[in-house]
Design a protein around this motif. Structure first.
Motif, PDB file in Angstrom:
ATOM      1  N   PHE A 110       0.829  -1.207   0.000  1.00 41.13           N
ATOM      2  CA  PHE A 110       0.000   0.000   0.000  1.00 41.13           C
ATOM      3  C   PHE A 110       0.863   1.257   0.000  1.00 41.13           C
ATOM      4  CE2 PHE A 110      -1.501   3.190   3.138  1.00 41.13           C
ATOM      5  CZ  PHE A 110      -2.388   3.859   2.312  1.00 41.13           C
ATOM      6  N   SER A 166       1.247   3.868  -3.089  1.00 41.62           N
ATOM      7  CA  SER A 166       0.896   5.260  -2.796  1.00 41.62           C
ATOM      8  C   SER A 166       1.992   6.201  -3.279  1.00 41.62           C
ATOM      9  CB  SER A 166       0.673   5.435  -1.291  1.00 41.62           C
ATOM     10  OG  SER A 166      -0.413   4.672  -0.835  1.00 41.62           O
ATOM     11  N   THR A 209       6.787  12.098   0.824  1.00 39.49           N
ATOM     12  CA  THR A 209       5.491  12.784   0.798  1.00 39.49           C
ATOM     13  C   THR A 209       5.621  14.205   1.329  1.00 39.49           C
ATOM     14  OG1 THR A 209       4.345  10.674   1.121  1.00 39.49           O
ATOM     15  CG2 THR A 209       3.098  12.684   1.569  1.00 39.49           C
ATOM     16  N   MET A 265      -5.417   4.420  -9.748  1.00 43.24           N
ATOM     17  CA  MET A 265      -5.322   4.912  -8.369  1.00 43.24           C
ATOM     18  C   MET A 265      -5.416   6.427  -8.328  1.00 43.24           C
ATOM     19  SD  MET A 265      -2.268   2.529  -6.809  1.00 43.24           S
ATOM     20  CE  MET A 265      -2.437   0.737  -6.698  1.00 43.24           C
ATOM     21  N   GLY A 269      -8.552   8.231  -6.704  1.00 40.39           N
ATOM     22  CA  GLY A 269      -8.165   8.969  -5.503  1.00 40.39           C
ATOM     23  C   GLY A 269      -8.373  10.462  -5.635  1.00 40.39           C
ATOM     24  N   SER A 306      -3.806  10.219  -3.625  1.00 36.92           N
ATOM     25  CA  SER A 306      -2.953   9.095  -4.017  1.00 36.92           C
ATOM     26  C   SER A 306      -3.044   7.971  -2.992  1.00 36.92           C
ATOM     27  CB  SER A 306      -1.508   9.570  -4.163  1.00 36.92           C
ATOM     28  OG  SER A 306      -1.411  10.622  -5.115  1.00 36.92           O
ATOM     29  N   TYR A 307      -3.103   8.343  -1.722  1.00 38.05           N
ATOM     30  CA  TYR A 307      -3.245   7.327  -0.671  1.00 38.05           C
ATOM     31  C   TYR A 307      -4.634   6.687  -0.721  1.00 38.05           C
ATOM     32  CZ  TYR A 307       1.117   8.781   1.552  1.00 38.05           C
ATOM     33  OH  TYR A 307       2.442   9.035   1.815  1.00 38.05           O
ATOM     34  N   ALA A 348      -4.731   4.289  -3.772  1.00 37.44           N
ATOM     35  CA  ALA A 348      -3.942   3.080  -3.540  1.00 37.44           C
ATOM     36  C   ALA A 348      -4.636   2.165  -2.533  1.00 37.44           C
ATOM     37  CB  ALA A 348      -2.549   3.456  -3.049  1.00 37.44           C
TER      38      ALA A 348
END
Length: 358
Positions: free
Chosen positions: A56, A60, A197, A275, A279, A287-288, A291
């Protein structure tokens, strides 16, 4: 009444442009990091770490890389999987050529090779865009796939033609290789993803991010106000490919433990693109979300029915995943083009004005 911006005064421009200007957001991020770095390592098992959280986080990071290019700079790419492969093969060459160098440094350095390749294939973006740019990056995908299988030097002339991850340690603790534990690899991946990030958030909130968004909204107007399109677009391709290259290196060295070239095929590129679409384009948190939904969805489709005594076959779960993802893409493109991130923003806004509707 617990989520209010009223009374939180900003006395500087930096405070007004902060990534998390509201105190409650900073507290929430601190709690999430505490859970990720402390609670999960103490309570999580190998399945949770190795089969859920590590992939994950890697996907991401790859989605963040594509989102920087597509969501913020407005440049569509279908070569994400190939750029991830460049990072993986570059990391292999670095680890075998420089065995004394820390493996984390090799993983991060592999992103620079992917950035160089991404900038090279991003050169046509000055003259073409939209569908034609997507076709150009698709050509890069197929060309790099061919290189991964036809150039033995890339995989150290291995008979199997696959990447073989060597054992590498840090302070006596194995990080890669067959003896590396899931917890060690999880903490390594988590640390890299959190730092990258944070770097991406500062990029998009600063001058570079505003430059990319101006190019995305109207490149002609951006050029008229003094933005150099070639430099802006090549920088977007380079930064995006850097993130994808690091994600590809972690995919092989910190999750799979070895891989063949077909891991980085066109399906991988489309997976990362889905994704980003689901997202939310132009948001890092999207993005998180994307994913989490796309990768964890097949796991949930197998685990939830089994918990109620209705197990389904893995092939059936895979087909259901394709159907659900396809339907979600259509729904989000029609009803909410900004994806799950926009729904999250709406929920936060409603919380900020609750219990008063206006």
């Amino acid at each position: 009444m617990l989520y209010r911006e009223v009374g939180q005064y900003k006395t500087s421009y930096a405070a007004d442009m902060a990534i998390f200007p509201i105190l409650q957001d900073r507290i929430a991020v601190a709690i999430i990091l505490l859970i990720a770095f402390v609670v999960i390592p103490l309570l999580g098992n190998d399945f949770l770490l190795n089969s859920v959280l590590i992939p994950f986080l890697i996907f991401s990071l790859a989605a963040i890389g594509l989102n920087l290019l597509t969501g913020y700079a407005g440049l569509l790419s279908l070569g994400t999987g190939a750029f991830m492969g460049v990072g993986a093969y570059a990391c292999l060459k670095l680890t075998t050529g420089l065995p004394q160098v820390n493996i984390v440094i090799c993983i991060l350095a592999s992103g620079f090779f992917s950035a160089a390749v991404g900038a090279l294939f991003g050169l046509p973006s000055l003259r073409i865009k939209g569908f034609y740019l997507a076709v150009a990056t698709l050509a890069a995908q197929f060309f790099l796939e061919w290189c991964f299988t036809r150039i033995p030097w890339l995989y150290n002339n291995s008979v199997s033609g696959a990447i073989e991850v060597p054992l590498r340690t840090f302070a006596g603790i194995p990080i890669t290789g067959p003896t590396a534990t899931s917890l060690t690899r999880y903490l390594t991946v988590l640390s890299i993803v959190v730092v990258m990030t944070w770097v991406a958030a500062n990029l998009v909130h600063g001058r570079i991010g505003r430059m990319w968004m101006s190019v995305r909204d109207m490149d002609l107007a951006a050029e008229l106000i003094g933005i150099r399109l070639l430099r802006a677009k090549l920088l977007a391709f380079a930064v995006s490919s850097f993130y994808c290259g690091v994600a590809g290196a972690m995919l092989v060295f910190l999750w799979y433990g070895g891989a063949e070239a077909n891991v980085f095929n066109i399906n991988q590129s489309f997976l990362i693109l889905f994704m980003v679409i689901i997202g939310g384009l132009g948001t890092l948190i999207g993005s998180y979300f994307g994913a989490a939904l796309i990768y964890i969805l097949p796991i949930g489709l197998r685990a939830i029915p089994a918990a109620f005594g209705l197990p389904i076959r893995p092939a059936t779960a895979e087909q259901l995943t394709f159907v659900i993802v396809g339907v979600l893409i259509i729904i989000f493109l029609v009803q909410e083009p900004n994806g799950l991130a926009r729904l999250w923003q709406i929920a936060k806004q409603k919380l900020r004005v609750w219990p008063f509707p206006y």
